[in-house]
Design a protein around this motif. Structure first.
Motif, mmCIF file in Angstrom:
data_model
loop_
_atom_site.group_PDB
_atom_site.id
_atom_site.type_symbol
_atom_site.label_atom_id
_atom_site.label_comp_id
_atom_site.label_asym_id
_atom_site.label_seq_id
_atom_site.Cartn_x
_atom_site.Cartn_y
_atom_site.Cartn_z
ATOM 1 N N ASP A 275 15.114 35.303 36.933
ATOM 2 C CA ASP A 275 14.941 34.681 35.623
ATOM 3 C C ASP A 275 16.038 33.698 35.783
ATOM 4 O O ASP A 275 15.603 32.167 35.602
ATOM 5 N N LEU A 276 17.096 33.786 36.315
ATOM 6 C CA LEU A 276 18.170 32.767 36.525
ATOM 7 C C LEU A 276 17.862 31.653 37.192
ATOM 8 O O LEU A 276 18.044 30.368 37.190
ATOM 9 N N LEU A 277 17.384 31.872 38.513
ATOM 10 C CA LEU A 277 16.929 31.035 39.477
ATOM 11 C C LEU A 277 15.900 30.031 39.108
ATOM 12 O O LEU A 277 15.806 29.022 39.199
ATOM 13 N N ALA A 278 14.942 30.706 38.316
ATOM 14 C CA ALA A 278 13.607 30.005 37.651
ATOM 15 C C ALA A 278 14.413 28.994 36.722
ATOM 16 O O ALA A 278 13.888 27.951 36.527
ATOM 17 N N MET A 279 15.319 29.594 35.880
ATOM 18 C CA MET A 279 15.823 28.630 34.765
ATOM 19 C C MET A 279 16.597 27.473 35.530
ATOM 20 O O MET A 279 16.810 26.435 35.002
ATOM 21 N N GLY A 280 17.017 27.653 36.805
ATOM 22 C CA GLY A 280 17.600 26.571 37.632
ATOM 23 C C GLY A 280 16.717 25.634 38.088
ATOM 24 O O GLY A 280 17.352 24.767 39.005
ATOM 25 N N GLY A 281 15.485 25.787 37.960
ATOM 26 C CA GLY A 281 14.420 24.958 38.439
ATOM 27 C C GLY A 281 13.690 25.545 39.641
ATOM 28 O O GLY A 281 12.598 24.680 40.291
ATOM 29 N N MET A 282 13.813 26.507 40.308
ATOM 30 C CA MET A 282 13.034 27.233 41.405
ATOM 31 C C MET A 282 11.620 27.809 40.632
ATOM 32 O O MET A 282 11.836 28.466 39.654
ATOM 33 N N PRO A 283 10.624 27.743 41.368
ATOM 34 C CA PRO A 283 9.542 28.397 40.960
ATOM 35 C C PRO A 283 9.431 29.798 40.960
ATOM 36 O O PRO A 283 10.257 30.347 41.683
ATOM 37 N N PHE A 284 9.227 30.303 39.939
ATOM 38 C CA PHE A 284 9.267 31.852 39.701
ATOM 39 C C PHE A 284 8.977 32.645 40.729
ATOM 40 O O PHE A 284 9.585 33.827 41.278
ATOM 41 N N ARG A 285 7.751 32.275 41.334
ATOM 42 C CA ARG A 285 7.155 33.150 42.430
ATOM 43 C C ARG A 285 8.264 33.250 43.736
ATOM 44 O O ARG A 285 8.469 33.981 44.473
ATOM 45 N N THR A 286 8.810 31.833 43.954
ATOM 46 C CA THR A 286 9.816 31.699 45.032
ATOM 47 C C THR A 286 11.074 32.726 44.578
ATOM 48 O O THR A 286 11.603 33.239 45.479
ATOM 49 N N ALA A 287 11.423 32.606 43.552
ATOM 50 C CA ALA A 287 12.485 33.446 43.105
ATOM 51 C C ALA A 287 12.288 34.912 43.116
ATOM 52 O O ALA A 287 13.198 35.914 43.662
ATOM 53 N N HIS A 288 11.111 35.392 42.768
ATOM 54 C CA HIS A 288 10.420 36.632 42.956
ATOM 55 C C HIS A 288 10.780 36.994 44.294
ATOM 56 O O HIS A 288 11.123 38.074 44.619
ATOM 57 N N GLU A 289 10.117 36.268 45.242
ATOM 58 C CA GLU A 289 10.384 36.454 46.698
ATOM 59 C C GLU A 289 11.656 36.710 47.093
ATOM 60 O O GLU A 289 11.844 37.605 47.996
ATOM 61 N N ILE A 290 12.357 35.815 46.661
ATOM 62 C CA ILE A 290 13.892 35.964 47.116
ATOM 63 C C ILE A 290 14.608 37.335 46.762
ATOM 64 O O ILE A 290 15.204 37.872 47.601
ATOM 65 N N VAL A 291 14.307 37.493 45.599
ATOM 66 C CA VAL A 291 15.158 38.936 44.811
ATOM 67 C C VAL A 291 14.609 40.030 45.632
ATOM 68 O O VAL A 291 15.338 41.070 45.827
ATOM 69 N N ALA A 292 13.259 39.890 45.822
ATOM 70 C CA ALA A 292 12.475 41.225 46.371
ATOM 71 C C ALA A 292 13.007 41.226 47.947
ATOM 72 O O ALA A 292 13.292 42.459 48.177
ATOM 73 N N ALA A 293 13.269 40.398 48.429
ATOM 74 C CA ALA A 293 13.885 40.486 49.990
ATOM 75 C C ALA A 293 15.373 40.888 49.914
ATOM 76 O O ALA A 293 15.736 41.797 50.553
ATOM 77 N N ALA A 294 16.156 40.430 48.902
ATOM 78 C CA ALA A 294 17.334 40.944 48.698
ATOM 79 C C ALA A 294 17.507 42.625 48.316
ATOM 80 O O ALA A 294 18.380 43.028 48.588
ATOM 81 N N ALA A 295 16.247 42.738 47.216
ATOM 82 C CA ALA A 295 16.431 44.201 46.841
ATOM 83 C C ALA A 295 16.382 45.126 48.103
ATOM 84 O O ALA A 295 16.743 46.411 48.180
ATOM 85 N N GLU A 296 15.779 45.060 49.241
ATOM 86 C CA GLU A 296 15.806 45.677 50.548
ATOM 87 C C GLU A 296 17.180 45.975 51.039
ATOM 88 O O GLU A 296 17.698 46.942 51.749
ATOM 89 N N ALA A 297 18.171 45.221 50.819
ATOM 90 C CA ALA A 297 19.602 45.227 51.219
ATOM 91 C C ALA A 297 20.659 45.776 49.885
ATOM 92 O O ALA A 297 21.662 46.335 50.512
ATOM 93 N N VAL A 298 20.348 45.242 48.800
ATOM 94 C CA VAL A 298 21.455 45.426 47.979
ATOM 95 C C VAL A 298 21.185 47.081 47.531
ATOM 96 O O VAL A 298 20.357 47.813 47.572
ATOM 97 N N GLU A 299 22.698 47.681 47.578
ATOM 98 C CA GLU A 299 22.613 49.096 47.305
ATOM 99 C C GLU A 299 23.517 49.428 45.963
ATOM 100 O O GLU A 299 24.141 48.573 45.392
ATOM 101 N N ASP A 300 23.260 50.415 45.464
ATOM 102 C CA ASP A 300 23.919 50.864 43.944
ATOM 103 C C ASP A 300 25.506 50.707 44.000
ATOM 104 O O ASP A 300 25.676 50.270 42.978
ATOM 105 N N GLY A 301 26.039 50.822 45.147
ATOM 106 C CA GLY A 301 27.552 50.832 45.150
ATOM 107 C C GLY A 301 28.121 49.458 45.371
ATOM 108 O O GLY A 301 29.329 49.044 45.139
ATOM 109 N N ASP A 302 27.202 48.233 45.477
ATOM 110 C CA ASP A 302 27.583 46.961 45.780
ATOM 111 C C ASP A 302 28.326 46.654 44.770
ATOM 112 O O ASP A 302 27.867 46.496 43.571
ATOM 113 N N SER A 303 29.533 45.814 44.865
ATOM 114 C CA SER A 303 30.151 44.836 43.983
ATOM 115 C C SER A 303 29.059 43.939 43.496
ATOM 116 O O SER A 303 28.366 43.438 44.431
ATOM 117 N N PRO A 304 29.435 43.080 42.394
ATOM 118 C CA PRO A 304 28.481 41.948 42.206
ATOM 119 C C PRO A 304 28.818 40.708 43.042
ATOM 120 O O PRO A 304 27.547 40.196 43.543
#
Length: 396
Positions: A275-304
């Protein structure tokens, strides 16, 4: 009984008398059930007001989905119970109509005042057509359906609390739990399991009532003798289940630390980042694709910081640009925080504190209105009873 006693059955039939007695009894059961829902809503609102900013995980498909708050969660059930109150009051309105004076089904040649007897018995009017009045039991089906819907609402709440208890984020009061006869360490959510079980009985009764009525010709049939008793029983069971669920919520301990820790599991803030990326001007579907790709690498113990770096890497792979082309790194890290994520969702009915405050105010107003409506119905029945006693006193 003598000649005078023999006249008591004039212009009456068991058909209209029994139909009247069923409605007379059922209306009290419906009011009691509706009053219990108002009590449960009061308990939910009270606990919600204490946890307006207590972050917790929200789920879809029982998988971590988005962070929310305890208040937002509890108010979702207050909304459901508010509609249950409405349904019970609607059922009451149609049940509280007098069939007396319809006789067997074709009325009577005697000069009876059906409106006056309805008034003295506390009914809001009559079921006018005499054949309809003596034979219909649709008010039983409607009442059973309203009770089954209420029981289903309670079953969902009970199931949630059972799961939360298992996960260690909610501790139920000892008053609503039991131990094992052989395993001394156990604390079992028995009362909520019984609450959940009542839904099956209520649904079965609603289905059974409709099944009994579906093939009956006009006017009266002896099958109808089996239509009401179990509805009365279910009404009592559902009312008690409502009171139990309310008590369990009111006395439960919500572990704020455990809830906060669980709120970020499964990269539950991913939608907030998109949502933040979309508010910054990125098409939501592109933002969705980026975050979906990141989800494969982000782990529960990761810091912000670490999680934001992984989102940035995904953004570069998908778009060839860094996140900074759309949003600041600081804003991304904020969006990754479960509490900030919940607080950002300030649309009407959302979990943000200001939205929850509006919901709490609306819920309290609805409770007050329904409480007043129920009190008015009780007062009307009491007034009718007094008028009936006075009228009978003129002859006895």
């Amino acid at each position: 009984v003598g000649p005078d006693g023999g006249r008591m059955h004039t212009a009456r039939s068991r058909n209209d008398e029994v139909a009247t007695c069923i409605r007379y009894r059922l209306r009290g059961d419906l009011l009691a059930a509706a009053e219990a829902t108002v009590g449960a809503r009061e308990a939910l609102v009270e606990v919600a007001s204490e946890h307006a900013e207590t972050v917790m995980p929200g789920y879809t498909h029982l998988q971590p989905a988005q962070p929310t708050t305890v208040a937002h969660y509890l108010l979702s059930y207050e909304g459901g119970l508010a509609r249950d109150t409405e349904r019970l009051l609607d059922a009451y309105d149609r049940a509280n109509r007098s069939p007396l004076g319809a006789a067997a089904f074709a009325g009577t040649p005697f000069d009876v005042d059906r409106d006056r007897t309805a008034e003295l018995l506390g009914f809001d009017g009559t079921v006018r057509n005499s054949m309809d009045a003596a034979s219909t039991r649709d008010f039983l089906a409607e009442s059973a359906s309203a009770l089954a819907t209420l029981a289903t609402t309670l079953s969902g709440l009970a199931e949630d609390l059972i799961i939360f208890s298992k996960e260690g984020v909610v501790e139920l009061s000892d008053a609503y739990s039991s131990t094992s006869s052989i395993m001394p360490q156990k604390k079992n959510p028995d009362t909520l399991e019984l609450t959940r079980g009542v839904a099956g009985d209520a649904i079965g009764e609603a289905t059974g009532t409709l099944s009994l009525l579906k093939g009956l010709p006009r006017a009266y049939n002896r099958d109808l003798q089996r239509a009401h008793a179990s509805v009365f029983e279910v009404a009592g069971d559902v009312r008690e289940a409502t009171e139990v669920a309310a008590g369990a919520v009111a006395t439960a301990d919500w572990d704020e630390a455990a809830l906060a820790a669980a709120a970020g599991e499964g990269f539950s803030t991913a939608t907030g980042v998109a949502d933040l990326l979309a508010m910054g001007g990125m098409p939501f579907r592109t933002a969705h694709e980026i975050v979906a790709a990141a989800a494969e690498a982000v782990e529960d113990g990761d810091s912000p910081d670490a999680a934001a770096a992984k989102v940035d890497e995904a953004a570069r792979k998908v778009t060839g640009e860094p996140l900074s082309a759309y949003v600041s790194r600081e804003d991304v890290e904020s969006a990754l925080d479960p509490a900030e994520s919940a607080a950002s969702r300030d649309s009407a009915g959302g979990p943000a504190p200001e939205a929850v405050a509006d919901e709490l105010a609306a819920a309290e107003a609805g409770i007050d209105a329904d409480d007043a409506a129920l009190a008015a119905e009780r007062d009307a029945l009491d007034a009718a009873s007094e008028a009936l006693d006075a009228e009978v006193g003129r002859y006895v």
